[in-house]
Design a protein around this motif. Structure first.
Motif, PDB file in Angstrom:
ATOM      1  N   ILE A   1      -5.119 -28.750 127.000  1.00 10.98           N
ATOM      2  CA  ILE A   1      -6.562 -28.973 127.103  1.00 10.98           C
ATOM      3  C   ILE A   1      -7.269 -28.132 126.052  1.00 10.98           C
ATOM      4  O   ILE A   1      -6.984 -26.935 125.913  1.00 10.98           O
TER       5      ILE A   1
ATOM      6  N   CYS B   1       0.341 -30.549 129.828  1.00  9.94           N
ATOM      7  CA  CYS B   1      -1.020 -31.043 129.620  1.00  9.94           C
ATOM      8  C   CYS B   1      -1.771 -29.981 128.833  1.00  9.94           C
ATOM      9  O   CYS B   1      -2.008 -28.872 129.328  1.00  9.94           O
TER      10      CYS B   1
ATOM     11  N   ASP C   1      -4.832 -24.510 129.331  1.00  9.88           N
ATOM     12  CA  ASP C   1      -6.270 -24.681 129.134  1.00  9.88           C
ATOM     13  C   ASP C   1      -6.731 -23.891 127.911  1.00  9.88           C
ATOM     14  O   ASP C   1      -6.172 -22.832 127.594  1.00  9.88           O
TER      15      ASP C   1
ATOM     16  N   LYS D   1     -12.116 -32.256 132.041  1.00  2.72           N
ATOM     17  CA  LYS D   1     -10.722 -32.225 131.565  1.00  2.72           C
ATOM     18  C   LYS D   1      -9.811 -31.517 132.582  1.00  2.72           C
ATOM     19  O   LYS D   1      -8.797 -32.067 133.004  1.00  2.72           O
ATOM     20  N   THR D   2     -10.193 -30.300 132.960  1.00  2.00           N
ATOM     21  CA  THR D   2      -9.373 -29.542 133.920  1.00  2.00           C
ATOM     22  C   THR D   2      -9.378 -30.213 135.285  1.00  2.00           C
ATOM     23  O   THR D   2      -8.341 -30.293 135.961  1.00  2.00           O
TER      24      THR D   2
ATOM     25  N   ARG E   1      -9.740 -38.479 124.778  1.00  2.00           N
ATOM     26  CA  ARG E   1     -10.977 -37.774 124.451  1.00  2.00           C
ATOM     27  C   ARG E   1     -11.974 -37.889 125.606  1.00  2.00           C
ATOM     28  O   ARG E   1     -12.278 -38.996 126.060  1.00  2.00           O
ATOM     29  N   PHE E   2     -12.491 -36.746 126.064  1.00  2.00           N
ATOM     30  CA  PHE E   2     -13.493 -36.704 127.125  1.00  2.00           C
ATOM     31  C   PHE E   2     -14.861 -36.513 126.467  1.00  2.00           C
ATOM     32  O   PHE E   2     -15.161 -35.447 125.929  1.00  2.00           O
TER      33      PHE E   2
ATOM     34  N   THR F   1      -9.603 -33.324 135.962  1.00  2.00           N
ATOM     35  CA  THR F   1      -8.759 -34.518 135.927  1.00  2.00           C
ATOM     36  C   THR F   1      -7.288 -34.175 136.094  1.00  2.00           C
ATOM     37  O   THR F   1      -6.577 -34.791 136.900  1.00  2.00           O
TER      38      THR F   1
ATOM     39  N   PHE G   1      -5.804 -33.412 126.372  1.00  2.00           N
ATOM     40  CA  PHE G   1      -7.197 -33.692 126.712  1.00  2.00           C
ATOM     41  C   PHE G   1      -8.093 -32.874 125.783  1.00  2.00           C
ATOM     42  O   PHE G   1      -7.909 -31.655 125.676  1.00  2.00           O
ATOM     43  N   TYR G   2      -9.042 -33.525 125.128  1.00  2.00           N
ATOM     44  CA  TYR G   2      -9.965 -32.770 124.272  1.00  2.00           C
ATOM     45  C   TYR G   2     -11.374 -33.334 124.408  1.00  2.00           C
ATOM     46  O   TYR G   2     -11.572 -34.489 124.797  1.00  2.00           O
TER      47      TYR G   2
ATOM     48  N   HIS H   1     -15.329 -41.528 132.854  1.00  2.00           N
ATOM     49  CA  HIS H   1     -13.975 -41.557 132.291  1.00  2.00           C
ATOM     50  C   HIS H   1     -13.019 -42.438 133.100  1.00  2.00           C
ATOM     51  O   HIS H   1     -11.841 -42.095 133.270  1.00  2.00           O
TER      52      HIS H   1
END
Length: 355
Positions: free
Chosen positions: A165, A163, A136, A78-79, A184-185, A81, A70-71, A49
């Motif tokens: 998630i 943020c 989250d 995600k977390t 997108r992750f 980052t 973030f998805y 990423h």
């Protein structure tokens, strides 16, 4: 006279005011799950990423961090980052400047009206001028809570950045999506997961075999959290982490068992195959759901006519849906045997042999 390497108690250690912070920190590190112990500290440590981390780094440098969304699948960073971003903005004591909530637990409208709004209302004296709220698993929030959150986001933009998630972006209402910059992750490349697993295995002295590593990478499917959790569980339970140990820890059927089951359904008589699968389920403690997933993957390695392959995969999906709806395992096992017998007939009609 002792050697230089000998450990001597310091004058500070002899006094009443013993500073044991370093010792306690080391002890805490030993008891931490490896997922937390080896969590990335900076954006440079985040696996893969790089396009996402580079973009966010530019936002931070220019002090123009937007609201973030973030998805992507679980275990893709995600977390990690956003926590690395928080550390980059606020320094080591970043926890004082952020509010981290898991929306799976706090999912109602009350948490938005009370915790989030109360945190957002207070201004920060920090140089950046804003605090950070991390939500989250936000896809578990109710629609009413998301509607209230939308108003809080636009009302307190001067004080905070959000943020959000989630795993499934379609469960986030469009009004919130439009107020955030989306990233997108994707699932992590196997090479990146392998590199991190090897690093952790070496650091923790894990006796990881090559077949164990292959099994671990196959089961994790690009999920770093799952890979490290299974690795730690296997290391705790066994002296050697091989293929058998990895499958035993996760409760998944061994590939050789899946091969035995599928070949039996294709070639043996109905009752013979039924008894063999039931005996294997009892002996290994397997569920029919586990066998379905393994069978669908193994079918990909067998040369079927297109019509037979499509029929098989479609019917396996139907059986999985029935099981999820509470259907009887015994009846669905007979259905599974029936569809494989039908696939054999379709193959015979096509004039080809199953390879």
């Amino acid at each position: 006279m002792g050697s230089d390497n000998e450990i001597r108690p310091s004058a500070k250690a002899k006094g009443k005011g013993v500073d044991r912070s370093d010792e306690m920190e080391r002890e805490q590190d030993e008891t931490l799950p490896w997922v937390e112990k080896y969590r990335p500290v900076s954006l440079d440590d985040v696996v893969s990423h790089k396009d996402i981390t580079t973009t966010i780094e530019k936002f931070v440098e220019k002090n123009r961090l937007p609201h973030l969304l973030f998805y992507g699948p679980p275990g893709t960073g995600k977390t990690s980052t956003i926590l690395a971003v928080a550390r980059r903005i606020y320094g080591p004591n970043f926890r004082k400047q952020i509010l981290e909530l898991n929306a799976s637990d706090d999912r109602g409208i009350d948490v938005v009206r009370e915790q989030i709004k109360q945190f957002a209302e207070t201004r920060t004296l920090f140089a950046r001028g804003y605090k950070l709220i991390i939500l989250d698993e936000a896809d578990m929030m109710t629609t009413a809570a998301q509607a209230a959150l939308r108003r809080v986001i636009e009302q307190y933009t001067r004080n905070v950045r959000f943020c959000i998630i989630c795993n499934y972006v379609n469960k986030i209402v469009p009004a919130i999506q439009s107020r955030c910059t989306r990233f997108r992750f994707s699932p992590l490349p196997m090479s990146e997961v392998e590199r991190r697993v090897e690093h952790v295995a070496e650091a923790e002295n894990v006796n990881l075999t090559d077949d164990g590593k292959r099994a671990l990478l196959k089961l994790c499917q690009g999920d770093m959290r799952r890979a490290l959790s299974v690795l730690q569980a296997c290391h705790a339970a066994y002296d050697r982490t091989g293929e058998t140990e990895v499958y035993a820890c996760t409760g998944n059927p061994l590939p050789v068992d899946i091969e035995t089951v599928v070949n039996s359904m294709l070639s043996d008589e109905f009752l013979t195959s039924y008894n063999l699968i039931n005996a294997l389920k009892t002996e290994r403690g397997l569920a029919l759901q586990d066998l379905l997933v393994g069978a669908s993957e193994y079918v990909e390695t067998i040369e079927f006519p297109p019509a037979a392959r499509i029929y098989l995969l479609d019917q396996i999906a139907t059986i999985e849906h029935r099981l999820a709806s509470g259907a009887s395992e015994k009846l669905q096992l007979t259905a599974l045997l029936g569809i494989f017998k039908n696939a054999v007939e379709l193959t015979a009609k096509a004039g080809t042999n199953i390879v």
